[in-house]
Write an enzyme that holds these catalytic residues in place. Sequence first.
Site, short mmCIF file in Angstrom:
data_model
loop_
_atom_site.label_atom_id
_atom_site.label_comp_id
_atom_site.label_asym_id
_atom_site.label_seq_id
_atom_site.Cartn_x
_atom_site.Cartn_y
_atom_site.Cartn_z
N SER A 55 5.56 7.81 13.11
CA SER A 55 5.85 9.30 13.38
C SER A 55 6.33 9.81 15.32
O SER A 55 6.35 10.35 15.06
CB SER A 55 4.74 10.24 13.08
OG SER A 55 4.97 10.43 11.60
N LYS A 115 10.01 10.20 15.64
CA LYS A 115 10.38 12.11 15.56
C LYS A 115 10.07 12.37 17.37
O LYS A 115 11.02 13.30 17.49
CB LYS A 115 9.09 12.86 14.67
CG LYS A 115 8.54 11.99 14.08
CD LYS A 115 7.44 12.89 12.87
CE LYS A 115 7.26 12.22 11.82
NZ LYS A 115 5.85 12.92 11.46
N TYR A 166 15.17 8.72 7.82
CA TYR A 166 14.48 8.80 8.60
C TYR A 166 13.35 7.88 7.95
O TYR A 166 12.44 6.65 8.83
CB TYR A 166 13.34 9.95 7.24
CG TYR A 166 12.44 10.26 7.44
CD1 TYR A 166 11.26 10.63 8.26
CD2 TYR A 166 10.84 10.11 6.63
CE1 TYR A 166 10.50 11.51 8.72
CE2 TYR A 166 9.97 10.13 6.75
CZ TYR A 166 9.46 11.18 7.92
OH TYR A 166 7.50 10.86 7.66
N TYR A 224 -0.82 16.07 14.06
CA TYR A 224 -1.36 16.78 13.40
C TYR A 224 -2.14 17.47 13.57
O TYR A 224 -2.25 18.36 14.65
CB TYR A 224 -1.32 16.09 11.97
CG TYR A 224 -0.58 14.70 12.57
CD1 TYR A 224 0.80 15.21 11.95
CD2 TYR A 224 0.05 13.46 12.51
CE1 TYR A 224 2.49 14.17 11.52
CE2 TYR A 224 1.10 12.57 12.43
CZ TYR A 224 2.06 13.03 12.13
OH TYR A 224 2.78 12.33 11.43
N VAL A 272 1.36 6.77 12.35
CA VAL A 272 0.39 5.76 10.97
C VAL A 272 -0.03 4.45 11.35
O VAL A 272 -0.86 3.98 10.66
CB VAL A 272 0.87 6.49 10.18
CG1 VAL A 272 0.10 7.55 9.60
CG2 VAL A 272 2.14 6.41 9.27
N1 GLU Z 1 6.56 7.51 8.20
C1 GLU Z 1 5.91 8.24 7.79
C2 GLU Z 1 5.45 9.17 6.81
O1 GLU Z 1 6.51 9.89 6.63
C3 GLU Z 1 5.19 9.06 9.22
C4 GLU Z 1 3.69 9.37 9.36
C5 GLU Z 1 2.95 8.80 10.35
O2 GLU Z 1 3.64 8.30 11.50
O3 GLU Z 1 2.70 9.97 10.92
O4 GLU Z 1 4.32 9.36 6.06
#
Ligand code: GLU
Length: 309
Positions: A64, A67, A191, A243, A261
């Site tokens: 993430s 992003k 994605y 988050y 993650v």
């Molecule tokens: N590719 C992971 C997902 O969509 C990213 C989540 C993350 O890194 O927090 O679950």
Amino acid sequence: MSQLESAVKEIAEEMRQRPDRGEVATYIPELARADPNAFGLAVVDADGNVVYAGDADTPFSIQSVSKVFTLTIALGMVGDRLWNRVGREPSGSAFNSIVQLERERGIPRNPFINAGAIAVTDVILSGHQPREALGEILRFMQFLADDPSITIDKAVAASENRTGFRNRALANYMKSFGVIENPVDFTLGVYFHHCAIAMSCRQLAMAGRFLAYRGRNPSTGLQVVQPDRARRINAIMLTCGHYDGSGEFAYHVGLPGKSGVGGGILAIAPGKASIAVWSPGLDAAGNSHLGRIALEELTKRMGWSIFGA
Ligand code: GLU
């Protein structure tokens, strides 16, 4: 040795020895292979000095953290129109939560929760083939880090593609509200692949420089984005980058940051440094456990919190 050099070295050594390391993510099977003992830290300061320690040159799955960069690209493509498709409020829910989406008619709370990031990816994809969109994202990372060797870990992308049922649900749900324009499988393909970009702490800290220096890459002098855009991306990182752990991160670290993650965190000390840390073990909110602790220690020692020393 400078104050920064000794801080980075000592923090990495302290983190290497800590027994509490969090839990490595397993819901993407390929990520479960990460070594929970790994720890890397890299800092790029305003003069372009790179200070690093531990496994700072080992590539990991940025997940993430990507992003931040897809948000930057999408804003560059459609500007403020992006905010018709995605909000910019903290969600207070888990990264992959679906509950808010129903109440808010398919508009994700912010660009960093999974639903929001999938909507952002869809904006980048529109008018392009998936391969072109992905190439654009990867080249942007290579350009920012000044390193053409950065690649996508195809095994991680395939692993998430096989098991990403919840992201598929989120994307289909948004599609039912007309928030996703492209075929769901195309959007998710891009994605999953941009989440699977593999980078080291050193490469990631280099890529984050424009956010620390008013949108400008300090070594080339190139203006990547306008200063007000960099400021706003930092604001969203501060409020939404971890988050439902974003409040805790602001409280302890006091910097805009984005976690993934894979255990990576990119943190920005405006005007002072771009910082990347990696430790694969996560806390209950899905953020790197030791990564957060290391950043707290670093900001305390350097007086870098945006809220004052
Ligand atoms: N590719 C992971 C997902 O969509 C990213 C989540 C993350 O890194 O927090 O679950």
